[in-house]
Design a protein around this motif. Sequence first.
Motif, PDB file in Angstrom:
ATOM      1  N   LEU A  41       0.833  -1.204   0.000  1.00  0.00           N
ATOM      2  CA  LEU A  41       0.000   0.000   0.000  1.00  0.00           C
ATOM      3  C   LEU A  41       0.867   1.254   0.000  1.00  0.00           C
ATOM      4  O   LEU A  41       0.595   2.204  -0.742  1.00  0.00           O
ATOM      5  N   PHE A  42       1.924   1.264   0.809  1.00  0.00           N
ATOM      6  CA  PHE A  42       2.837   2.405   0.848  1.00  0.00           C
ATOM      7  C   PHE A  42       3.617   2.564  -0.447  1.00  0.00           C
ATOM      8  O   PHE A  42       4.068   3.657  -0.772  1.00  0.00           O
ATOM      9  N   GLN A  43       3.796   1.479  -1.190  1.00  0.00           N
ATOM     10  CA  GLN A  43       4.480   1.555  -2.471  1.00  0.00           C
ATOM     11  C   GLN A  43       3.531   1.947  -3.601  1.00  0.00           C
ATOM     12  O   GLN A  43       3.962   2.110  -4.731  1.00  0.00           O
ATOM     13  N   GLY A  44       2.246   2.062  -3.298  1.00  0.00           N
ATOM     14  CA  GLY A  44       1.278   2.467  -4.305  1.00  0.00           C
ATOM     15  C   GLY A  44       0.715   1.320  -5.117  1.00  0.00           C
ATOM     16  O   GLY A  44       0.045   1.545  -6.120  1.00  0.00           O
ATOM     17  N   GLU A  45       0.954   0.110  -4.708  1.00  0.00           N
ATOM     18  CA  GLU A  45       0.445  -1.064  -5.411  1.00  0.00           C
ATOM     19  C   GLU A  45      -0.865  -1.491  -4.744  1.00  0.00           C
ATOM     20  O   GLU A  45      -0.911  -2.430  -3.957  1.00  0.00           O
ATOM     21  N   PHE A  46      -1.937  -0.782  -5.086  1.00  0.00           N
ATOM     22  CA  PHE A  46      -3.205  -0.936  -4.394  1.00  0.00           C
ATOM     23  C   PHE A  46      -3.897  -2.269  -4.692  1.00  0.00           C
ATOM     24  O   PHE A  46      -4.471  -2.876  -3.802  1.00  0.00           O
ATOM     25  N   VAL A  47      -3.837  -2.719  -5.933  1.00  0.00           N
ATOM     26  CA  VAL A  47      -4.471  -3.989  -6.285  1.00  0.00           C
ATOM     27  C   VAL A  47      -3.711  -5.148  -5.645  1.00  0.00           C
ATOM     28  O   VAL A  47      -4.312  -6.077  -5.098  1.00  0.00           O
ATOM     29  N   SER A  48      -2.387  -5.080  -5.671  1.00  0.00           N
ATOM     30  CA  SER A  48      -1.576  -6.138  -5.049  1.00  0.00           C
ATOM     31  C   SER A  48      -1.794  -6.180  -3.542  1.00  0.00           C
ATOM     32  O   SER A  48      -1.804  -7.258  -2.946  1.00  0.00           O
TER      33      SER A  48
END
Length: 105
Positions: A41-48
């Motif tokens: 989530l902090f890396q911006g990978e919302f689907v993952s």
Amino acid sequence: MYLQPTIFTLSTEDFMLPCLNKQMFGLECPGCGIQRSVHLLFQGEFVSAFKMYPAIYPLVLLLFFLVTNLFIKFKYANQIKMSLMLMTAGFILINYILKLSTIFN
């Protein structure tokens, strides 16, 4: 003699705790995947992040409401809080049951 400084780079993955339940019994606990999901989530990978731990978004919503409620008082705060907690617990429980059903099948 001149020594160049060594730069140690640590990431958040270096600080993740292992699941003791998984290590001791070989089964994931209801919270397995939350650390990796927050990292994604902090890396911006919302689907993952959702695929890793589907209850991450109800948890984030609940935490956002609880923090906001400290500063802004809502009229139906207790009902909203209970609804968000039940929704989050439901997501966690359903996710755990689905994980267990894939393990035993």
